[in-house]
Design a protein around this motif. Structure first.
Motif, short mmCIF file in Angstrom:
data_model
loop_
_atom_site.label_atom_id
_atom_site.label_comp_id
_atom_site.label_asym_id
_atom_site.label_seq_id
_atom_site.Cartn_x
_atom_site.Cartn_y
_atom_site.Cartn_z
N GLY A 444 0.71 -1.14 -0.52
CA GLY A 444 0.29 0.09 0.24
C GLY A 444 0.73 1.61 -0.16
O GLY A 444 1.94 1.48 -0.47
N ALA A 445 0.24 2.36 0.65
CA ALA A 445 0.38 3.72 0.50
C ALA A 445 2.49 4.02 1.27
O ALA A 445 3.45 4.46 1.22
CB ALA A 445 -0.29 4.60 1.21
N ALA A 446 1.68 3.14 2.71
CA ALA A 446 3.12 2.73 3.13
C ALA A 446 4.43 2.30 2.43
O ALA A 446 5.35 2.54 3.12
CB ALA A 446 3.16 2.17 4.75
N GLY A 447 4.30 0.83 1.97
CA GLY A 447 5.52 0.68 0.83
C GLY A 447 6.67 1.93 0.61
O GLY A 447 7.28 2.02 0.53
N ALA A 448 5.55 2.84 -0.34
CA ALA A 448 6.18 4.29 -1.12
C ALA A 448 7.15 4.56 -0.16
O ALA A 448 8.09 4.72 -0.21
CB ALA A 448 5.45 4.49 -1.75
N GLY A 449 6.59 4.76 0.97
CA GLY A 449 7.23 5.86 2.05
C GLY A 449 8.44 5.56 2.64
O GLY A 449 9.67 5.89 2.75
N SER A 450 8.75 4.13 2.94
CA SER A 450 9.34 3.68 3.76
C SER A 450 10.61 3.15 2.86
O SER A 450 11.21 3.41 3.52
CB SER A 450 8.96 2.05 4.58
N LEU A 451 10.20 2.69 1.69
CA LEU A 451 11.26 1.99 1.34
C LEU A 451 12.33 3.54 0.46
O LEU A 451 13.33 3.42 0.10
CB LEU A 451 11.06 0.93 0.06
N VAL A 452 11.05 4.28 -0.50
CA VAL A 452 11.83 4.93 -1.25
C VAL A 452 13.29 5.44 -0.03
O VAL A 452 14.00 6.21 -0.37
CB VAL A 452 10.66 6.38 -1.48
N GLN A 453 12.63 5.94 1.46
CA GLN A 453 13.62 6.43 2.04
C GLN A 453 14.86 6.19 2.52
O GLN A 453 16.14 7.00 1.81
CB GLN A 453 12.91 6.63 3.44
N VAL A 454 15.05 4.24 2.54
CA VAL A 454 15.92 4.48 2.62
C VAL A 454 16.91 4.12 1.32
O VAL A 454 18.12 4.61 1.09
CB VAL A 454 15.69 2.31 3.38
N VAL A 455 15.77 3.46 0.43
CA VAL A 455 17.16 3.78 -1.04
C VAL A 455 17.43 5.27 -1.19
O VAL A 455 19.04 5.06 -1.63
CB VAL A 455 15.85 3.45 -2.00
N LYS A 456 17.09 6.39 -0.96
CA LYS A 456 17.24 7.38 -1.08
C LYS A 456 18.66 7.78 -0.53
O LYS A 456 19.43 8.24 -0.64
CB LYS A 456 16.47 8.76 -1.07
N ALA A 457 18.64 7.53 0.55
CA ALA A 457 19.82 7.57 1.94
C ALA A 457 20.54 6.69 1.29
O ALA A 457 22.18 7.63 1.33
CB ALA A 457 19.05 7.18 2.81
N ALA A 458 20.61 5.49 0.83
CA ALA A 458 21.77 4.51 0.61
C ALA A 458 22.39 5.18 -0.70
O ALA A 458 23.64 5.84 -0.41
CB ALA A 458 21.22 3.47 -0.24
N ILE A 459 21.81 5.80 -2.00
CA ILE A 459 22.44 6.29 -2.86
C ILE A 459 23.13 7.87 -2.94
O ILE A 459 24.09 8.21 -3.73
CB ILE A 459 21.53 6.68 -4.01
N GLY A 460 22.92 7.93 -1.49
CA GLY A 460 23.18 9.73 -1.48
C GLY A 460 24.66 9.73 -1.02
O GLY A 460 25.13 10.13 -0.41
N ASN A 461 24.83 8.34 -0.29
CA ASN A 461 26.58 7.77 0.42
C ASN A 461 26.96 7.10 -0.43
O ASN A 461 28.00 7.26 -0.39
CB ASN A 461 26.01 6.47 1.58
N GLN A 462 27.36 7.42 -1.91
CA GLN A 462 28.22 7.67 -2.71
C GLN A 462 29.56 8.04 -2.46
O GLN A 462 30.64 8.12 -2.56
CB GLN A 462 27.45 7.91 -4.62
#
Length: 515
Positions: A444-462
């Motif tokens: 549902g809607a909760a999935g988008a919020g939780s997954l996007v947050q951790v993925v964007k944070a990881a990509i931002g650690n380059q």
């Protein structure tokens, strides 16, 4: 009075005899499989081959690299109330399994019945198992006892099916979970779940059974198949509520009586699509099965339509549920976007629904690898992903996952421990699938919020990886890593000699086997 169970004569007892010096587990999958078939386990292995197929043309990579499959069954038993688990296998295997189970938070002891070559050959191991079961069967404390044969007892034909079906009112569930018959620990969860559902279904046919701990629900229920984050059943309940449906138990269950309620549901959502034995029991009970999951906007819309039809809900109510979900999810997905190249792999069985969620969140997903096989219940997800240009690899090996990382050069690699390790060595941000992706809301809607947050944070650690790579530049790699007065040099002649000695040893063992 104790009686000795006769042991069938087998064509070769090499696997059994080898166990006395610790080599039984390392005799090779084919040798162990042949021994098990000769010892009367052919029917079990044939069913496993049908339920959990592998591709024999893949050579040494026909079985994905994963932890010991038996951990899946052990985990299911340890998570259930009033359920004891006993292992029968080599001591080293039992040590590793108990260590892993406690690492993942088990809070109870694991029973163990040790053996030797003598107890295997004479049938004394079976008697020891039977005695252990009788000693543990206390109805004041237990609803069920699970006994798991690991590789060597399975190859030796230890007949758990001859154990009593119940002792003092305690159910007895005996299963074989050999590494040479069950490919992954994810599918081993299904081995035990299916066995429990079969037992519970027979109890229902025989007469009245206990109601769930919280009582029966007033609305028709949808059973959920597959382990998932605790918030996901709550999210699914909100999605199906407009249709007049409620969420039933999640299989694997946390208590025996929940099995009855799961079988009483009007439909089954195969969130994890590899539970073949469990699905067989639900179908035998007349329950329709719906694949995929409510992930992403498209995925949720399709899933709600299918679950509504399977549950006998009128189209106007299905449309109401779909419209309510659409209004809440569109804004969430519009506000939370992923911009980056990603590869994804894992062995939990939920990789394809995570992949759908990533794609709908805007990610450039090039590859998804799953250690689990294709089934009728993940076919729609695979087709959807392929239509989006994603390479879908079932029964993915570590080598295939690593090749994908090298080929696609992602900004984020999501995968198993060795994939994450290799990607980080290459300076690529990485996330461990099991602990950091599947252990969070996805539906549902909760999935988008939780997954996007951790993925964007990881990509931002380059930039952190770039800094570390620059700092350690020039210190060598592999055997030459570090600061040396004389840098170690590769000695191919030593490797060739070692290889020659191993080949000679294998030929000698083969000659001994042939007499």
């Amino acid at each position: 009075m104790a009686r000795t169970i006769p042991i069938q004569k087998v064509a070769s007892t090499d696997a059994v005899n080898a166990s006395s010096d610790g080599l039984g587990c390392h005799a090779g999958a084919e040798t162990m499989r042949q021994a098990a078939q000769a010892a009367g386990k052919s029917e079990t292995l044939q069913q496993y081959a049908k339920d959990y197929p592998v591709d024999p043309t893949q050579g040494p990579h026909d079985q994905p690299q994963s932890m010991c499959p038996a951990f899946g069954s052990l985990r299911v038993g340890l998570r259930m109330r009033r359920t004891a688990t006993i292992l029968s296998g080599s001591a080293c295997c039992v040590y590793g399994l108990t260590f892993t189970s406690h690492f993942y938070g088990a809070r109870r002891s694991v029973g163990y019945v040790p053996f030797s070559s003598e107890t295997l050959v004479t049938g004394k191991l079976f008697e020891d198992i039977r005695d252990a079961v009788h000693a543990q069967a206390n109805p004041q404390e237990l609803d069920a006892i699970v006994i798991i044969n690991l590789c060597v007892p399975t190859a030796s034909g230890v007949p758990l099916q001859l154990l009593p079906k119940e002792i003092n009112g305690v159910r007895i569930i005996g299963i074989d979970v050999p590494g040479f018959g069950v490919p992954t620990h994810a599918e081993a969860k299904d081995v035990l779940s299916g066995a429990m559902l079969r037992y519970a279904r027979q109890e229902i046919l025989n007469g009245p059974v206990a109601a769930p701990r919280g009582g029966l629900k007033n609305q028709p229920t949808v059973a959920l198949l597959g382990e998932m984050f605790p918030a996901d059943p709550i999210g699914i309940a909100q999605l199906i509520s407009p249709m007049g449906l409620a969420v039933g138990p999640t299989v694997p269950t946390r208590e025996w009586r929940e099995l009855y309620a799961a079988l009483d549901s009007v439909s089954v959502a195969a969130i994890h699509p590899f539970y073949t034995a469990s699905i067989r029991e639900f179908e035998a009970a007349g329950r329709p099965i719906v694949g995929s999951a409510p992930v992403g906007v498209e995925g949720t819309q399709d899933w709600l339509q299918n679950i509504g039809l399977a549950s006998g809900i009128a189209q106007d109510k299905i449309d109401l549920a779909r419209n309510q979900a659409l209004s809440s999810m569109r804004d969430m997905f519009a506000a939370h976007r992923i911009d980056g190249r990603i590869t994804l792999s894992g062995y939990e069985g939920s990789e394809l629904i995570v992949a759908r969620l990533l794609v709908e969140s805007g990610a450039q997903l090039h590859y998804v690898g799953s250690a689990c096989p294709p089934t009728p219940w993940n076919e729609a997800d695979a087709q959807w992903l392929r239509a989006k240009g994603v390479h879908v690899q079932f029964r993915a090996s570590l080598e295939q996952d690593l090749d994908a990382v090298r080929a696609f050069k992602p900004q984020l690699a999501i995968g198993t421990t060795p994939v994450v390790q290799k990607a980080k060595q290459m300076g690529i941000p990485s996330l461990y699938f099991t602990n950091l992706i599947s252990a969070r809301p996805l539906m549902g809607a909760a999935g988008a919020g939780s997954l996007v947050q951790v993925v964007k944070a990881a990509i931002g650690n380059q930039h952190r990886f770039d800094t570390m790579k620059a700092f350690f530049e020039g210190v060598g790699t592999g055997e030459a890593t570090g600061v040396w007065d004389v840098v170690p040099k590769e000695r191919p002649e030593f490797k060739a000699e070692t290889k020659r000695q191993l080949e000679r040893l294998l030929k000698k063992r083969k000659a001994e086997e042939m007499g």
